[in-house]
Design a protein around this motif. Structure first.
Motif, mmCIF file in Angstrom:
data_model
loop_
_atom_site.group_PDB
_atom_site.id
_atom_site.type_symbol
_atom_site.label_atom_id
_atom_site.label_comp_id
_atom_site.label_asym_id
_atom_site.label_seq_id
_atom_site.Cartn_x
_atom_site.Cartn_y
_atom_site.Cartn_z
ATOM 1 N N SER A 178 94.532 48.714 -126.326
ATOM 2 C CA SER A 178 94.625 47.249 -126.363
ATOM 3 C C SER A 178 93.794 46.599 -125.258
ATOM 4 C CB SER A 178 96.083 46.807 -126.232
ATOM 5 O OG SER A 178 96.525 47.004 -124.900
ATOM 6 N N LYS A 179 93.421 45.342 -125.486
ATOM 7 C CA LYS A 179 92.667 44.583 -124.487
ATOM 8 C C LYS A 179 93.474 44.437 -123.197
ATOM 9 C CE LYS A 179 89.939 41.965 -127.790
ATOM 10 N NZ LYS A 179 89.630 40.659 -128.357
ATOM 11 N N ASP A 180 94.787 44.351 -123.299
ATOM 12 C CA ASP A 180 95.626 44.241 -122.104
ATOM 13 C C ASP A 180 95.503 45.473 -121.220
ATOM 14 O OD1 ASP A 180 96.574 41.726 -122.785
ATOM 15 O OD2 ASP A 180 98.302 42.522 -123.880
ATOM 16 N N LEU A 188 92.852 47.520 -121.181
ATOM 17 C CA LEU A 188 91.486 47.508 -120.651
ATOM 18 C C LEU A 188 91.349 46.579 -119.446
ATOM 19 C CD1 LEU A 188 89.397 47.550 -123.954
ATOM 20 C CD2 LEU A 188 89.764 49.444 -122.363
ATOM 21 N N LYS A 189 92.143 45.520 -119.406
ATOM 22 C CA LYS A 189 92.079 44.569 -118.292
ATOM 23 C C LYS A 189 92.493 45.206 -116.968
ATOM 24 C CE LYS A 189 93.001 40.417 -120.988
ATOM 25 N NZ LYS A 189 93.994 39.378 -121.287
ATOM 26 N N TRP A 190 93.468 46.123 -116.980
ATOM 27 C CA TRP A 190 93.948 46.687 -115.715
ATOM 28 C C TRP A 190 93.398 48.072 -115.399
ATOM 29 C CZ3 TRP A 190 96.688 51.126 -116.435
ATOM 30 C CH2 TRP A 190 97.470 51.259 -117.559
ATOM 31 N N CYS A 191 92.532 48.595 -116.257
ATOM 32 C CA CYS A 191 91.958 49.908 -115.963
ATOM 33 C C CYS A 191 90.802 49.778 -114.971
ATOM 34 C CB CYS A 191 91.498 50.603 -117.232
ATOM 35 S SG CYS A 191 90.040 49.860 -117.969
ATOM 36 N N ASP A 192 90.496 50.870 -114.292
ATOM 37 C CA ASP A 192 89.405 50.894 -113.320
ATOM 38 C C ASP A 192 88.095 51.354 -113.942
ATOM 39 O OD1 ASP A 192 91.030 50.248 -110.943
ATOM 40 O OD2 ASP A 192 91.979 52.181 -111.369
#
Length: 107
Positions: free
Chosen positions: A42-44, A46-50
């Protein structure tokens, strides 16, 4: 989710702009997130991955194959396995004691 104290979050997914696995330098302390076989991360997430990494193939691989490829790549690049006959002997089934010698070329 904060990964500052726990390591680097690496998502394995077919996303434009992701780093190809052969070029990726695995962090010492990593948490890997693999996408589902029948969808996408999910895009969510992907937002918090490094980091986002993909395995360059034609078409997608199943989840088990992707995990095997990525984790073997990590092990090989970080020097976690010795390349030797001892490694072969310790890895194979006990009923397999085959040896191979390269043929000498005729001169």
């Amino acid at each position: 989710v904060s990964t500052q104290s726990t390591g680097t979050t690496v998502v394995i997914e077919l996303v434009e702009g992701a780093t190809p696995l052969p070029e990726f330098k695995h962090p010492e302390n990593a948490f890997y997130v693999f996408g589902p076989e029948d969808g996408s991360v999910s895009k969510d997430v992907l937002k918090w991955c490094d980091e986002v990494v993909y395995v360059p193939t034609i078409g997608c691989m199943n989840l088990a194959a992707t995990c095997n490829v990525v984790l073997y790549d990590r092990l090989a690049k970080l020097g976690g396995i010795e390349s030797s006959n001892d490694t072969i002997c310790n890895s194979r089934d006990t009923n397999n004691s085959l040896k191979w010698q390269q043929k000498k070329s005729a001169k």
